[in-house]
Write a protein that holds these residues in place. Structure first.
Motif, PDB file in Angstrom:
ATOM      1  N   CYS A   1     -12.498  -5.822   0.451  1.00 55.61           N
ATOM      2  CA  CYS A   1     -12.497  -7.254   0.160  1.00 55.61           C
ATOM      3  C   CYS A   1     -13.573  -7.971   0.965  1.00 55.61           C
ATOM      4  CB  CYS A   1     -11.135  -7.860   0.451  1.00 55.61           C
ATOM      5  SG  CYS A   1      -9.897  -7.369  -0.757  1.00 55.61           S
TER       6      CYS A   1
ATOM      7  N   GLU B   1      -4.646   0.239  16.230  1.00 55.41           N
ATOM      8  CA  GLU B   1      -3.905   0.151  14.970  1.00 55.41           C
ATOM      9  C   GLU B   1      -2.745   1.123  14.984  1.00 55.41           C
ATOM     10  OE1 GLU B   1      -4.328   0.519  10.223  1.00 55.41           O
ATOM     11  OE2 GLU B   1      -5.838   1.363  11.520  1.00 55.41           O
TER      12      GLU B   1
ATOM     13  N   ASN C   1      -4.833  -9.629   0.248  1.00 51.20           N
ATOM     14  CA  ASN C   1      -5.986  -9.109  -0.481  1.00 51.20           C
ATOM     15  C   ASN C   1      -5.579  -8.498  -1.802  1.00 51.20           C
ATOM     16  OD1 ASN C   1      -8.207  -9.298   1.541  1.00 51.20           O
ATOM     17  ND2 ASN C   1      -6.599  -8.295   2.713  1.00 51.20           N
TER      18      ASN C   1
ATOM     19  N   ALA D   1      -5.243  -5.159   9.284  1.00 51.54           N
ATOM     20  CA  ALA D   1      -4.881  -3.755   9.139  1.00 51.54           C
ATOM     21  C   ALA D   1      -6.050  -2.825   9.468  1.00 51.54           C
ATOM     22  CB  ALA D   1      -4.380  -3.486   7.721  1.00 51.54           C
ATOM     23  N   VAL D   2      -7.079  -3.412  10.071  1.00 52.59           N
ATOM     24  CA  VAL D   2      -8.240  -2.599  10.430  1.00 52.59           C
ATOM     25  C   VAL D   2      -8.166  -2.334  11.934  1.00 52.59           C
ATOM     26  CG1 VAL D   2     -10.758  -2.566  10.517  1.00 52.59           C
ATOM     27  CG2 VAL D   2      -9.601  -3.669   8.601  1.00 52.59           C
ATOM     28  N   ASP D   3      -8.452  -1.105  12.335  1.00 55.98           N
ATOM     29  CA  ASP D   3      -8.315  -0.836  13.760  1.00 55.98           C
ATOM     30  C   ASP D   3      -9.389  -1.565  14.562  1.00 55.98           C
ATOM     31  OD1 ASP D   3     -10.542   1.413  14.294  1.00 55.98           O
ATOM     32  OD2 ASP D   3      -9.624   1.645  12.306  1.00 55.98           O
TER      33      ASP D   3
ATOM     34  N   LYS E   1       0.857  -1.177   0.000  1.00 55.59           N
ATOM     35  CA  LYS E   1       0.000   0.000   0.000  1.00 55.59           C
ATOM     36  C   LYS E   1       0.887   1.218   0.000  1.00 55.59           C
ATOM     37  CE  LYS E   1      -0.961   2.102   4.407  1.00 55.59           C
ATOM     38  NZ  LYS E   1      -1.762   2.201   5.577  1.00 55.59           N
TER      39      LYS E   1
ATOM     40  N   MET F   1      -0.363   4.476  -1.752  1.00 61.68           N
ATOM     41  CA  MET F   1      -0.938   5.709  -2.217  1.00 61.68           C
ATOM     42  C   MET F   1      -2.379   5.816  -1.786  1.00 61.68           C
ATOM     43  SD  MET F   1       0.737   5.931  -5.871  1.00 61.68           S
ATOM     44  CE  MET F   1       1.073   7.621  -5.550  1.00 61.68           C
TER      45      MET F   1
ATOM     46  N   LEU G   1      -7.132  -6.362  -5.054  1.00 59.82           N
ATOM     47  CA  LEU G   1      -8.205  -5.732  -5.818  1.00 59.82           C
ATOM     48  C   LEU G   1      -7.705  -5.625  -7.255  1.00 59.82           C
ATOM     49  CD1 LEU G   1      -9.212  -2.905  -3.334  1.00 59.82           C
ATOM     50  CD2 LEU G   1     -10.499  -4.970  -3.833  1.00 59.82           C
TER      51      LEU G   1
ATOM     52  N   ARG H   1     -11.215  -3.960   3.937  1.00 65.79           N
ATOM     53  CA  ARG H   1     -12.658  -3.791   4.131  1.00 65.79           C
ATOM     54  C   ARG H   1     -13.408  -3.925   2.804  1.00 65.79           C
ATOM     55  NH1 ARG H   1     -12.902   1.419   7.767  1.00 65.79           N
ATOM     56  NH2 ARG H   1     -10.682   1.568   7.360  1.00 65.79           N
TER      57      ARG H   1
ATOM     58  N   THR I   1      -6.942   3.780   9.192  1.00 68.30           N
ATOM     59  CA  THR I   1      -6.363   3.477   7.891  1.00 68.30           C
ATOM     60  C   THR I   1      -6.585   4.650   6.958  1.00 68.30           C
ATOM     61  OG1 THR I   1      -8.404   2.466   7.207  1.00 68.30           O
ATOM     62  CG2 THR I   1      -6.713   1.019   8.067  1.00 68.30           C
TER      63      THR I   1
ATOM     64  N   ASN J   1      -3.820   1.977  -4.827  1.00 68.81           N
ATOM     65  CA  ASN J   1      -4.078   3.345  -4.394  1.00 68.81           C
ATOM     66  C   ASN J   1      -5.085   3.450  -3.263  1.00 68.81           C
ATOM     67  OD1 ASN J   1      -5.940   2.425  -6.201  1.00 68.81           O
ATOM     68  ND2 ASN J   1      -6.407   4.426  -7.054  1.00 68.81           N
ATOM     69  N   VAL J   2      -5.308   2.345  -2.550  1.00 67.26           N
ATOM     70  CA  VAL J   2      -6.067   2.448  -1.310  1.00 67.26           C
ATOM     71  C   VAL J   2      -5.178   1.855  -0.215  1.00 67.26           C
ATOM     72  CG1 VAL J   2      -8.366   2.377  -2.329  1.00 67.26           C
ATOM     73  CG2 VAL J   2      -7.221   0.257  -1.760  1.00 67.26           C
ATOM     74  N   SER J   3      -5.407   2.282   1.002  1.00 63.95           N
ATOM     75  CA  SER J   3      -4.514   1.810   2.057  1.00 63.95           C
ATOM     76  C   SER J   3      -4.849   0.366   2.424  1.00 63.95           C
ATOM     77  CB  SER J   3      -4.641   2.705   3.281  1.00 63.95           C
ATOM     78  OG  SER J   3      -5.789   2.340   4.004  1.00 63.95           O
ATOM     79  N   GLY J   4      -3.936  -0.253   3.164  1.00 61.44           N
ATOM     80  CA  GLY J   4      -4.093  -1.658   3.512  1.00 61.44           C
ATOM     81  C   GLY J   4      -5.417  -1.965   4.189  1.00 61.44           C
ATOM     82  N   GLY J   5      -5.804  -1.123   5.122  1.00 59.65           N
ATOM     83  CA  GLY J   5      -7.041  -1.363   5.852  1.00 59.65           C
ATOM     84  C   GLY J   5      -8.267  -1.175   4.977  1.00 59.65           C
ATOM     85  N   GLN J   6      -8.176  -0.200   4.100  1.00 60.87           N
ATOM     86  CA  GLN J   6      -9.298   0.030   3.173  1.00 60.87           C
ATOM     87  C   GLN J   6      -9.460  -1.140   2.235  1.00 60.87           C
ATOM     88  OE1 GLN J   6      -7.933   3.709   1.528  1.00 60.87           O
ATOM     89  NE2 GLN J   6      -9.030   4.957   3.025  1.00 60.87           N
ATOM     90  N   ARG J   7      -8.314  -1.644   1.800  1.00 58.81           N
ATOM     91  CA  ARG J   7      -8.344  -2.774   0.890  1.00 58.81           C
ATOM     92  C   ARG J   7      -9.045  -3.950   1.559  1.00 58.81           C
ATOM     93  NH1 ARG J   7      -2.626  -2.909  -1.179  1.00 58.81           N
ATOM     94  NH2 ARG J   7      -2.205  -4.606   0.242  1.00 58.81           N
TER      95      ARG J   7
END
Lengths: 637, 578
Positions: free
Chosen positions: B480, A637, B417, B500-502, A4, A6, B419, B478, A433, B470-476
């Motif tokens: 997914c 986190e 994950n 990677a999610v809080d 990750k 960006m 995408l 979620r 995040t 272009n999305v952060s690890g945690g966003q990815r």
């Protein structure tokens, strides 16, 4: 998968289609620069081609001479003397032999030129690619880039090894036959030249078209390559989501496009030859009629014999002309590949104006001195314009001053971030995040450059430090682990190439990786393939930590380095990590409380801003965001 | 191999057949034209008969136009036929690869599969086009030219028969030697592809460790190997041209000599000698072209073999003969399961797994790094087949289900994950191709993804880059999860997919699951005890075996590993833990 990097940016899509285009003449010129390396060899090749072409021309003239000068005089003789004829044939045999030998010679030499050129192009392409900024890799489909190394260089190969010699020898024949024609009749030669001009015009039009489609074909091929790469890489997702049918449909789309472009390109290429040959045939008729009429009516002093010979010659003239036209097809195909290769080479490399370098140092009488040997003591070397070098000891003091950053120039990712890490301190980044934690670390090692503000390392603006030296002084454990094909040992040694096996194993022990590695079939010599596909995510992270440990840098950046490692293993790793972090400046992004708690400073980020900072207890006492996150559960986190 | 490969011609049969037909017509014209030309000289120009010149000239113009037409048509059909053939072949191979199991893919490596699908198929395409164009043209030309020259002088034409075996023998030797070298060239291509791919995907590691020079060296050695192997192969092929020329020139010299003798003896006219030599040229030119075809075939044969190898690979996970299409419920049973990636019962990485999970239960899996947690759950959607025992879903052995039907009911959020390039919507539709906006939003709300998607420029139409770069690890993670929820599965597996999610967000996701997915069996692999402590059963895995099964209270009371994990995570936090 690339880590990750960006968060939330609106850059252009990975599958941007390149517009159809023609080639710039520059492309051909640049190719010739590559041949330049083989100037001498190339001269020999051209010489050999000339020899063989002359032999071929001699051959085509030979028959007429044979008939006129040797056979006809023998006719009607009672005791014909065959000796002169035999001699002529033997001489011709000699000429042919020279031709054959030179063909063999230039074929062999051409291999060195063509394969060597291809190798240089490949190597240069790879070298230049290594220097490209991360932005390039973020925005280009990997499979498409890969296609440039295989499919596009392949397109080049055919041209260099076959078309070039062919063209040169055809031109020789053209010149020779042209002279012979001029000698016979300049009037008819004009007709031939006019037709040849027409042929060139037509072939120019057609190859222009085929060239355009070849370029499209190479682009489509790159796209197909890209699609395949992404899909095979995502095979687990495809299976998990029964997405096979969609993956097939998507493939059919790009595949169809490639088929269309390829068919069109080859269609134009294939009709060229019949057109050329038959223009030649029509010309033959034209000359026969015009010449015949002229001769019969006694105009211009042409004899029928001359016309008969001229007709033969005209065939020998149009043949090589259409040959050249035909070769233009492979040339445009090659240029299509070359164009894509040079496109990659022309990408702007990572800027690096840094002049400060990292050197081994020793203390002599309290003064830092540069030494060639490894002392364990490092210094930044600054040389001013007078050539005087000043040294500053490498300590690991990293500061950010009012840093603003945006990946795309539109959406601000970091805003007015200031922080300092004194040598040996541990700084933790905490936040939701997408808050910009990884981005900060990306800026410290200059994967990207700040838009505003400044980052200093031991008081030196990092923009002034040579990039490779800056990165040498930083050890990074990235969120996503990438392993390379090779043994486990090779992968650990990636951190420091001159590390001994012993050091690598020690690093693996520090990272808690030793126990699983020794259980692998060949232990440390087990070959990992396919990005270490046989290892679990946690095991891969352990290897990644070992890699950073062996690098032994003064500053460590740990980006969720232990996220997939279970807590029991982590407890083991922790001891090693603590030893590793001892005396180093450490930036850590983690969701494990145990890692964050003892940091000297914890920075809480939200939407690219630091909203809280302080020690664990202080932050808890503030009862702010950190407190909220912290009391949510065991960890944050 | 040829039979297998020609099956892919498919709907392009027409093009593939028409092309050689027109080639034959074109060749007939090409043979007739020089004949008429010679006639034009002998009976038009030499005697100065304008009438003949004009008449024959008109014939020639018509012939040339016809030849042009036939030639162009042949070329067009050859182009569309071969491009279409390549398309079908590529499609066939790609479809086949979609049936591969991971075991099959690892066996070939990604780089190698990519080479096969592009470079190798391009080679075959080029050879195919040459075959349908020249493969017919040359023999036809050869036969015609031979007939003509025999009709002029049978005895002189015997010279051709003398030369043929030399040619054929030489060519055979060259090809036999070159073939194995080309095989190794393409193997090196695979390596090249792999190195480039690894570099592209691992560029951050390369740059972080300043390993550009090292990588360049690695690349250079492979590039050098390609250089050497290609050179070696081409050096052999370089004999081809001179060999052809040797034959052509010898034939011409022999014909000249014997022809002269015949002329002097009055058995042959000079005009006949000229045409004989021009036919000789034609014979030999077609032989030369034929040899080029053979060379092309040699190169592509290596490619064709590689394609066939991939086509003939038996996917080791296939549908049963009479598959079951409905999954009754979300029950999962592991019956004394043993598993080994190497399919070797001596090297089991999972053994003696006995597990019974009822529909709707939430099950937590916890265990050390490398304890085979991921392996365990991958057996449920049949990513791999068990080595011993059986895995049952809904009371039926997973091997008895239709693969699609089974996997449709088992949603899995993977550890790594991925995408895909496309919009957020495109990615979500992986879960359900027909999902409407409402459904997508609903799934995203459950996965706590709706909030940040809304902040993206363009929201649900925001472009995701390859790999979800272009999305952060945690966003990815979620996204997914949302993607998996859209499948509306009977079984949902989360393989450490909230790492990677809080914690707070994770708790919200779990809550959403509790209230909305009551009937779905949920299996959660996690590192954090907090993620699984509410589960109905928790499985403690240790070195591929079940160490204990129980709920949080039971394990906390009895299981040493669980206690250790729990206390290590709560230590220092317990005074604040909610």
């Amino acid at each position: 998968m690339p880590p990750k990097s960006m968060p939330m940016s609106g850059r252009r899509a990975a599958y941007a289609t390149a517009p159809a285009r023609r080639f710039s003449p520059v492309t051909a010129k640049r190719l010739f620069v590559y041949f330049g390396r083989y100037r001498l060899l190339f001269a020999v090749v051209v010489f050999c081609i000339l020899l063989s072409a002359l032999a071929a021309v001699a051959g085509s003239l030979f028959l007429q001479i044979l008939i006129d000068d040797y056979i006809t005089p023998l006719l009607g003789q009672a005791h014909p003397n065959f000796a002169p004829l035999l001699k002529a044939i033997l001489i011709m045999g000699g000429v042919y032999l020279i031709g054959i030998v030179s063909v063999f010679a230039y074929n062999r030499l051409m291999i060195i030129v063509s394969q060597g050129t291809l190798k240089h192009i490949r190597d240069d392409m790879f070298s230049l690619m290594q220097a490209l900024p991360l932005r390039y890799f973020d925005t280009h489909t990997f499979g498409d880039v890969m296609s440039r190394y295989t499919n596009d260089t392949d397109a080049l190969r055919q041209m260099i090894s076959q078309s070039l010699p062919n063209c040169i020898s055809s031109i020789v024949s053209i010149v020779a036959v042209f002279c012979a024609m001029l000698r016979l009749s300049w009037q008819l030669t004009i007709v031939v030249v006019a037709v040849a001009f027409l042929m060139i015009k037509v072939s120019g039009k057609i190859t222009g078209k085929s060239g355009e489609y070849f370029f499209r074909q190479q682009n489509s091929l790159g796209k197909v390559n890209g699609y395949i790469e992404e899909m095979i890489n995502g095979q687990r997702e495809i299976k998990a989501f029964c997405h096979e049918d969609e993956a097939k449909k998507g493939f059919d789309l790009v595949n169809e496009e490639l088929c269309q472009d390829g068919a069109k390109a080859h269609r134009y290429a294939n009709i060229l030859m019949p057109i050329m040959v038959n223009i030649g045939n029509l010309q033959y008729v034209l000359i026969a009629v015009v010449g015949g009429a002229l001769a019969i009516h006694g105009i211009s002093g042409l004899t029928l014999g001359v016309i008969a010979s001229f007709l033969q010659l005209s065939k020998s003239f149009t043949m090589p002309v259409s040959q050249v036209a035909q070769q233009m097809n492979s040339v445009v195909m090659a240029l299509a590949g070359a164009e894509r290769i040079f496109q990659l080479m022309d990408e702007k490399p990572e800027a690096d104006q840094g002049t400060v370098t990292l050197v081994n140092a020793c203390l002599e009488g309290g003064e830092l001195q540069e030494t060639p040997e490894h002392t364990g003591l490092w210094a930044w070397k600054q040389t001013d314009e007078n050539g005087v070098s000043r040294y500053r000891q490498l300590k690991g003091d990293v500061r950010l001053f009012n840093v603003d950053f945006s990946y795309d120039g539109k959406k601000t990712v970091l805003q007015d971030v200031s922080l300092f890490a004194k040598p040996g301190q541990k700084i933790a980044f905490v936040g939701a995040t997408g808050a910009g934690k990884t981005t900060i670390t990306n800026l410290i090692n200059r994967f990207y450059d700040v838009n505003q503000g400044q980052i200093t390392y031991d008081g030196i603006d990092i923009q002034h430090i040579r990039k490779s030296d800056l990165r040498h002084s930083l050890g990074v454990v990235l969120q996503d682990v990438n392993l390379f094909t090779g043994t486990v040992l090779d992968n650990i040694r990636y951190g420091r190439l001159d590390a001994s096996d012993k050091e690598c194993i020690a690093a693996a022990k520090t990272a808690g990786a030793d126990s699983f590695i020794t259980r692998l079939p060949q232990g440390y010599h087990t070959v990992l393939e396919g990005d270490g596909s046989g290892l679990s995510q946690g095991q891969r992270q352990l290897l990644s930590i070992a890699r950073a440990a062996v690098a032994d840098p003064p500053v460590l950046i740990l980006d969720e380095a232990t996220s997939s490692i279970d807590t029991r293993t982590e407890a083991i790793v922790q001891k090693g990590m603590d030893a590793l972090m001892q005396g180093r400046t450490v930036f850590v992004i983690a969701h494990r409380l145990s890692t964050v708690r003892n940091a000297q400073a914890i920075l809480v980020l939200e939407h690219g801003k630091i909203i809280e900072r302080g020690e664990h207890q202080e932050l808890l006492a503030q009862k702010g965001k950190y407190y909220q996150l912290y009391t949510g559960a065991f960890e944050l986190e | 191999m040829i039979k297998q490969l020609s099956a892919f011609i498919g709907e392009y049969k027409k093009d593939v057949l028409l092309s050689p037909t027109f080639v034959i017509l074109e060749v007939i014209m090409e043979v007739l034209i020089p004949y008429a030309m010679a006639y034009l000289i002998d009976f038009g120009i030499e005697p100065g008969d304008m009438n003949v010149i004009i008449k024959l000239g008109a014939c020639l113009v018509v012939a040339a136009l016809l030849s042009l037409l036939f030639g162009a048509l042949a070329g067009c059909y050859a182009a569309s036929g071969s491009a279409g053939y390549a398309k079908n072949l590529r499609k066939g191979l790609y479809y086949k690869i979609q049936d591969y199991s991971f075991y099959n893919i690892d066996k070939f490596s990604t780089g190698s599969l990519i080479t096969r699908l592009t470079t190798d198929i391009t080679n075959v395409q080029m050879a195919f086009m040459m075959i349908i164009r020249l493969g017919v043209r040359c023999p036809v030309m050869l036969v015609f030219a031979l007939i003509m020259s025999f009709s002029i002088s049978a005895r002189l034409s015997l010279i051709f028969l003398l030369i043929l075996p030399v040619l054929a023998g030489g060519l055979y030797l060259i090809i036999r030697k070159a073939h194995p070298i080309f095989e190794s060239v393409f193997r090196t291509y695979d390596k090249l592809n792999n190195v480039v791919q690894e570099n592209l995907r691992g560029i951050r590691v390369v740059k972080s460790f300043v390993r550009e020079d090292y990588e360049k060296e690695k690349f250079r050695s492979i590039s050098q190997r390609i250089y050497e192997q290609f050179s070696k192969a081409e050096k052999l092929l370089a004999f081809n041209g001179p060999l052809m020329q040797l034959c052509i020139y010898s034939a011409i010299l022999l014909i000249s000599w014997f022809g002269a003798v015949h002329i002097v003896a009055g058995n042959l006219t000079t005009g006949q000698l000229v045409s004989l030599i021009s036919y000789a040229m034609q014979v030999l030119m077609s032989l030369m072209m034929l040899s080029l075809v053979f060379v092309m075939i040699t190169i592509s044969q290596a490619s064709a073999e590689r394609i066939c190898e991939a086509l003939n690979e038996t996917p080791d996970i296939t549908n049963p003969a009479e598959p079951q299409y409905t999954v009754a419920n979300g029950d999962i049973d592991f019956e004394n399961v043993g598993f080994s990636y190497a399919k070797d019962a001596g090297k089991l990485c999972l053994s003696h797994i006995d597990l019974h999970i009822r529909s709707g239960q939430t099950v937590g899996v916890i265990g050390g790094t490398g304890s085979s947690k991921s392996t365990l759950v991958q057996l449920i959607p049949r990513f791999y087949d068990v080595t011993q025992g059986a895995v049952k879903v809904g009371g039926v052995d997973v091997r008895d289900y239709d693969l699609q039907a089974l996997r449709q009911q088992v949603a899995m959020v993977l550890q790594k994950n991925i995408l895909f390039s496309g919009t957020v919507k495109d990615n979500l539709r992986w879960g359900d191709a027909g999902a409407g906006e409402e459904e997508m939003k609903e799934a995203c709300v459950m996965a706590q993804a709706d909030g940040f998607v809304g902040e993206f420029p363009g929201g649900y139409d925001y472009q995701i880059e390859q790999g979800g770069n272009n999305v952060s690890g945690g966003q990815r993670q979620r996204l997914c999860i949302a993607r998996a929820l859209l499948k509306k599965p009977k079984i949902l597996i989360l393989d450490d997919s909230t790492s990677a999610v809080d914690t707070k967000t994770e708790a919200l996701i779990r809550q959403a699951f509790q209230s909305n997915l009551a009937g779905v069996t949920k299996i959660i692999i996690a590192q954090r005890v907090s993620s699984i402590m509410d589960a109905d059963q928790i499985i403690v895995l240790d070195h591929g075996e079940i160490n204990a099964i129980g709920n949080h209270q039971e394990l906390l009371a009895n299981n040493a590993i669980y206690q250790e994990v729990y206390y290590s995570q709560t230590k220092g936090g317990d005074d604040h833990a909610a």
